[in-house]
Design a protein around this motif. Structure first.
Motif, short mmCIF file in Angstrom:
data_model
loop_
_atom_site.label_atom_id
_atom_site.label_comp_id
_atom_site.label_asym_id
_atom_site.label_seq_id
_atom_site.Cartn_x
_atom_site.Cartn_y
_atom_site.Cartn_z
N GLN A 185 0.81 -1.22 0.00
CA GLN A 185 0.00 0.00 0.00
C GLN A 185 0.85 1.27 0.00
N ASP A 186 1.90 1.31 0.81
CA ASP A 186 2.72 2.51 0.90
C ASP A 186 3.58 2.73 -0.35
N GLU A 187 3.68 1.74 -1.22
CA GLU A 187 4.44 1.86 -2.46
C GLU A 187 3.54 2.15 -3.66
N GLN A 188 2.25 1.95 -3.52
CA GLN A 188 1.35 1.99 -4.67
C GLN A 188 1.26 3.35 -5.34
N HIS A 189 1.50 4.43 -4.63
CA HIS A 189 1.44 5.75 -5.27
C HIS A 189 2.67 6.02 -6.14
N HIS A 190 3.70 5.16 -6.02
CA HIS A 190 4.91 5.32 -6.82
C HIS A 190 4.93 4.41 -8.05
N VAL A 191 3.97 3.51 -8.15
CA VAL A 191 3.99 2.53 -9.23
C VAL A 191 2.69 2.61 -10.03
N ARG A 192 2.66 1.86 -11.10
CA ARG A 192 1.44 1.80 -11.91
C ARG A 192 0.37 1.01 -11.18
N ASN A 193 -0.86 1.44 -11.29
CA ASN A 193 -1.98 0.74 -10.65
C ASN A 193 -2.35 -0.50 -11.45
#
Length: 156
Positions: free
Chosen positions: A64-72
């Motif tokens: 979850q804490d990495e998801q804003h840095h990667v493609r959904n």
């Protein structure tokens, strides 16, 4: 200049998924249909079964804490069961109850709000192993037989 990051379809599974990039394969067809809309990421691993898939998915699913840095991941396909259905004592064999529990675990990783890998946007498609015709295959060393494969179809 910032890169435009496109959301994705992620495919996880065994060799049936891995071979999705072959000519006319389902990964290739998805990539063609969703060109400029979604990228297709294939994480099929030949020979793998659901016991081995869980630690792999823990590595490839974004927390979850990495998801804003990667493609959904908009769509996730999970296609295991062919190797799980190998008859015991084959090392790939996974008993049906554990196979079902493993699939449930993979789904809960993505769909449970308290999971480190929770992704509310992600839709999941479970794909069961295709039927096997033992006579047509004609391979006595085959890791798949009809009866154990049939028991995986429709398991949830």
């Amino acid at each position: 200049m910032a890169a435009n990051i496109q959301d994705v379809i992620m495919l996880v599974g065994d060799s049936l998924t891995q071979r999705g990039w072959e000519q006319g394969g389902f990964a290739q067809l998805l990539a063609e249909r969703y060109v400029r809309k979604l990228d297709v990421i294939n994480r099929g691993l030949g020979g793998y079964q659901t016991d081995w898939a869980i630690p792999i998915c823990e590595q490839i699913f974004a927390k979850q804490d990495e998801q804003h840095h990667v493609r959904n991941v908009k769509l996730l396909t999970i296609w295991y069961g062919a190797n799980d259905a190998a008859p015991a004592p084959n090392t790939r064999h996974v008993p049906r109850d554990r196979y079902k529990a493993n699939l449930s675990h993979l789904i809960k990783m993505v769909k449970t709000p308290t999971s480190a890998y929770y992704s509310p946007e992600t839709r999941i498609i479970l794909i069961t192993p295709p039927p096997v015709n033992e006579k047509q295959r004609g391979n006595p060393e085959s890791p798949r037989v009809f009866e154990t494969t049939r028991s995986r179809q429709g398991s949830r």
